[in-house]
Design a protein around this motif. Sequence first.
Motif, PDB file in Angstrom:
ATOM      1  N   GLU A   2       0.857  -1.178   0.000  1.00  0.00           N
ATOM      2  CA  GLU A   2       0.000   0.000   0.000  1.00  0.00           C
ATOM      3  C   GLU A   2       0.897   1.233   0.000  1.00  0.00           C
ATOM      4  O   GLU A   2       1.730   1.417   0.892  1.00  0.00           O
ATOM      5  N   LEU A   3       0.765   2.078  -1.017  1.00  0.00           N
ATOM      6  CA  LEU A   3       1.711   3.171  -1.213  1.00  0.00           C
ATOM      7  C   LEU A   3       1.392   4.427  -0.400  1.00  0.00           C
ATOM      8  O   LEU A   3       2.274   5.266  -0.195  1.00  0.00           O
ATOM      9  N   LYS A   4       0.175   4.572   0.047  1.00  0.00           N
ATOM     10  CA  LYS A   4      -0.201   5.792   0.749  1.00  0.00           C
ATOM     11  C   LYS A   4       0.663   6.008   1.989  1.00  0.00           C
ATOM     12  O   LYS A   4       0.783   5.132   2.848  1.00  0.00           O
ATOM     13  N   LYS A   6       3.850   6.158   2.166  1.00  0.00           N
ATOM     14  CA  LYS A   6       5.182   5.542   2.112  1.00  0.00           C
ATOM     15  C   LYS A   6       6.231   6.578   1.681  1.00  0.00           C
ATOM     16  O   LYS A   6       5.992   7.393   0.796  1.00  0.00           O
ATOM     17  N   LEU A  25       4.057   7.985  -8.044  1.00  0.00           N
ATOM     18  CA  LEU A  25       4.013   7.592  -6.632  1.00  0.00           C
ATOM     19  C   LEU A  25       3.260   8.641  -5.809  1.00  0.00           C
ATOM     20  O   LEU A  25       2.487   8.305  -4.909  1.00  0.00           O
ATOM     21  N   ARG A  28      -0.410   8.272  -6.030  1.00  0.00           N
ATOM     22  CA  ARG A  28      -0.932   7.143  -5.255  1.00  0.00           C
ATOM     23  C   ARG A  28      -0.820   7.365  -3.751  1.00  0.00           C
ATOM     24  O   ARG A  28      -1.041   6.460  -2.964  1.00  0.00           O
ATOM     25  N   VAL A 217       6.064   1.307 -10.868  1.00  0.00           N
ATOM     26  CA  VAL A 217       5.135   1.493  -9.758  1.00  0.00           C
ATOM     27  C   VAL A 217       4.361   0.201  -9.487  1.00  0.00           C
ATOM     28  O   VAL A 217       4.153  -0.189  -8.331  1.00  0.00           O
ATOM     29  N   LYS A 218       3.953  -0.491 -10.545  1.00  0.00           N
ATOM     30  CA  LYS A 218       3.254  -1.766 -10.365  1.00  0.00           C
ATOM     31  C   LYS A 218       4.152  -2.797  -9.695  1.00  0.00           C
ATOM     32  O   LYS A 218       3.703  -3.573  -8.842  1.00  0.00           O
ATOM     33  N   GLU A 221       4.165  -1.959  -6.039  1.00  0.00           N
ATOM     34  CA  GLU A 221       2.888  -2.301  -5.404  1.00  0.00           C
ATOM     35  C   GLU A 221       2.742  -3.807  -5.182  1.00  0.00           C
ATOM     36  O   GLU A 221       2.196  -4.251  -4.173  1.00  0.00           O
ATOM     37  N   LYS A 222       3.227  -4.591  -6.158  1.00  0.00           N
ATOM     38  CA  LYS A 222       3.081  -6.046  -6.072  1.00  0.00           C
ATOM     39  C   LYS A 222       4.245  -6.728  -5.369  1.00  0.00           C
ATOM     40  O   LYS A 222       4.260  -7.948  -5.216  1.00  0.00           O
ATOM     41  N   ASP A 223       5.266  -5.938  -4.963  1.00  0.00           N
ATOM     42  CA  ASP A 223       6.430  -6.497  -4.269  1.00  0.00           C
ATOM     43  C   ASP A 223       7.165  -7.520  -5.142  1.00  0.00           C
ATOM     44  O   ASP A 223       7.720  -8.501  -4.625  1.00  0.00           O
TER      45      ASP A 223
END
Length: 258
Positions: A2-4, A6, A25, A28, A217-218, A221-223
Motif C-alpha cells: 500500500e503506497l499511501k 510511504k 508515486l 498514489r 510502480v506496479k 505495489e506487487k512487491d
Amino acid sequence: MELKGKIAVITGASSGIGALTAHLLGQRGAIPVLLARSEDKLRAAAERITGEYGLYRCDVSNSGEVEETIAKIIAKYGRIDILLNNAGFGRFADFIEMPVEEFGEMMNVNYMGVVRCTKAAVPHMLERGRGQIVNVASMAGKIGTARSAAYTASKHAVLGFTNALRQELRYSGITVSAVNPGPIETEFFKLADPSGDYIKNVGGFMMTPQYVAERIVKLIEKDKEELDLPRLAAAGIRLYGLFPRLADKLTYKMLNRK
C-alpha cells in the motif's frame, strides 16, 4: 504494498523515468523524495507532484553526500520505505576508442552509486524489519552488445549485486528488486548516442518513459523481485539464458545497432 504515506527515495529523479515515477508515486499517496545533482532540475521535476514531497541535491558518486543525504531524510521522515536506485548514464563507443577513465566513471555512478545509497539505507530498513530496494539495471546487464562494453559491464554489476543482496536479505522483510528495461525515449541518449543513429535504428523498440514508470510502480505495489521490459525482450532473455552462444549469432544484426 500500500503506497499511501510511504517514503519513497528516488535517485536520478530530475528527469526521465525517475521524475515520472516520483509523479506517479505521489498520485498514489506516497511521499516521493527526489535526489539528483541539479537542484534546479529537481525543482522543475517536482512541480508535477501532487501532495507532499521532498528533494535533496545529491551526487551518488560521492559517498559523503550520499551518507549525509540519507541521514537528513531519516531525521526528517523517520524511515525509508522504498529506495529506487535510478541514477545512471551511458556512452556508446568502440572499446578501442573509449578511455579507461570512462569505464571508471560509469562504474562509479551506475554501480557504486547503487551500492552507496543501498549501504546507507539498508541498516534503517533492517531496524524496522521491512522495506523495498528497487535497482534500475538494464537489458544490457543481461545481454552484451557491441559499442557498449563499459555501460554493459556496469549494469552486469548492478544485477549481480541485486541478486546477491536479495538472497542475503530474503528473510529480513526487505524486498530487493531489479528493473531491466530496453531502450527508453529519454535524455539518456543525448550523451550515449549524440549522433542519433542508434535511436533511428531501434525506433520500433523504443519505450516511452511513462510506460516504464507505470510498470515500476506496479512492481513496487506487487512487491515483485524482477521486471524485464518490454515483454518481447523478456521472452528473448529466457531464450538467451538457455542458448547464449547460439543467441549471440542469431541476434547479432538485430541487437548491434549502435
